[in-house]
Design an enzyme around this catalytic site. Structure first.
Site, short mmCIF file in Angstrom:
data_model
loop_
_atom_site.label_atom_id
_atom_site.label_comp_id
_atom_site.label_asym_id
_atom_site.label_seq_id
_atom_site.Cartn_x
_atom_site.Cartn_y
_atom_site.Cartn_z
N GLU A 1 0.84 -1.20 0.00
CA GLU A 1 0.00 0.00 0.00
C GLU A 1 0.88 1.24 0.00
OE1 GLU A 1 -3.77 1.28 2.79
OE2 GLU A 1 -1.91 0.70 3.79
N HIS B 1 2.46 4.66 0.92
CA HIS B 1 2.66 5.35 2.19
C HIS B 1 3.29 6.72 1.95
CE1 HIS B 1 1.73 1.46 3.96
NE2 HIS B 1 1.67 2.05 5.13
N ASP C 1 3.74 -1.97 5.90
CA ASP C 1 2.77 -2.83 6.59
C ASP C 1 3.21 -4.29 6.62
OD1 ASP C 1 1.29 -0.54 6.82
OD2 ASP C 1 -0.36 -1.19 5.54
N HIS D 1 -1.71 -4.02 9.14
CA HIS D 1 -2.57 -3.26 8.22
C HIS D 1 -3.97 -3.24 8.82
CE1 HIS D 1 -4.10 -1.77 4.39
NE2 HIS D 1 -4.91 -2.82 4.26
N GLU E 1 -6.95 -2.51 8.00
CA GLU E 1 -8.09 -3.05 7.29
C GLU E 1 -8.19 -4.57 7.34
OE1 GLU E 1 -7.19 0.86 5.08
OE2 GLU E 1 -6.15 -0.60 6.32
N HIS F 1 -1.67 7.10 8.92
CA HIS F 1 -1.20 6.39 7.73
C HIS F 1 -0.11 7.20 7.03
CE1 HIS F 1 -1.15 3.93 4.16
NE2 HIS F 1 -1.29 5.02 3.42
N GLU G 1 4.66 5.32 11.38
CA GLU G 1 5.23 4.36 10.44
C GLU G 1 6.56 4.84 9.87
OE1 GLU G 1 1.61 1.97 8.41
OE2 GLU G 1 1.59 4.14 8.05
#
Length: 252
Positions: free
Chosen positions: A33, A35, A44, A120, A122, A176, A181
């Site tokens: 994904e 970032h 992730d 992650h 989700e 996010h 991160e």
């Protein structure tokens, strides 16, 4: 440093470790994904794998499985959505079935206890469903199976949050590609972060509902939901140290 990645072991050594059911299998699960323009597509995946390995190194009876890299669809209000090139996600059904099948495959080797480390947001409920189904399947087969599911950020204390965000914390929902991160990646994979490409954006604000098809105008063009400009390797070390210590103390 002892070998903890089961994929790097020969099959005989692996069988000796797991055949009696006392070895815990640690499964990192993440996503590919975006970032932001300053960071790679795989935090992730790399973050939960790093934590899994450090936790396993502190234990006498843990092995780390290869990470599951493809996660559930990126959502606008937590990951920026699926508008960005590089974000490569699967359906909830696919993720659930994949994790379920992997657990059952390990079950056949003699493994009876699993620790899933999610990276992650989700993914969460689809991992719940996979774990629940696997436990029920095993029970019907006369096998006692235990699956622990956690997301690493749930082990970060308020005290650490205040250290990492001295000017105030906007909340996990907009982290996010932000300070959290980015700081961790600066600590474990600085070669995958380019702070000169950071886009300094205010924390994203979203309405209290979702729209389908999703609206790309809700998301900052950078893809990050808050600014990573204050990220540092030191902050990453604070976060990782606490997560690793707490997870190891709880589950080793």
């Amino acid at each position: 440093m002892k070998k903890v990645k089961l994929a790097e072991m020969d099959w005989v050594s692996y069988h000796d470790r797991v055949k009696d059911g006392r070895c815990k299998i640690v499964m990192p699960v993440g996503a590919i994904e975006q970032h932001g323009p300053h960071m790679s597509l795989n935090p992730d995946v790399l973050i939960p794998e790093h934590i899994a390995c450090r936790v396993a190194e502190r234990s006498k009876n843990m092995l780390v499985a290869p990470p599951i890299a493809y996660g559930y669809k990126s959502q606008v209000k937590s990951g920026g959505g699926n508008f960005f090139p590089g974000t490569t996600c699967v359906s909830g059904r696919s993720l659930e079935e994949y994790v379920y099948d992997v657990i059952l495959a390990f079950l056949e080797h003699g493994n009876r206890e699993f620790l899933i480390i999610n990276g992650h947001f989700e993914n969460s409920m689809f991992l719940v469903e996979a774990a629940d189904r696997a436990v029920k399947y095993a029970r019907l087969s006369g096998i006692e199976l235990k699956v622990v599911l956690l997301s690493y950020w749930d082990f970060i204390s308020e005290a650490t949050v205040k250290k990492v965000f001295p000017d105030g914390f906007s909340g996990w929902a907009v982290e996010h590609g932000g300070v959290l991160e980015t700081s961790i990646m600066l600590r474990i994979h600085p070669d995958l972060v380019d702070m000169s490409k950071v886009v300094d954006v205010p924390p994203a604000e979203f309405p209290p509902y979702d729209v389908f098809p999703p609206d790309p105008t809700w998301v900052p063009s950078s893809g990050t939901l808050s600014s990573p400009s204050q990220a540092t390797s030191e902050k990453g070390e604070w976060i990782l140290a606490e997560c690793i210590e707490k997870i190891a103390e709880t589950f080793s």
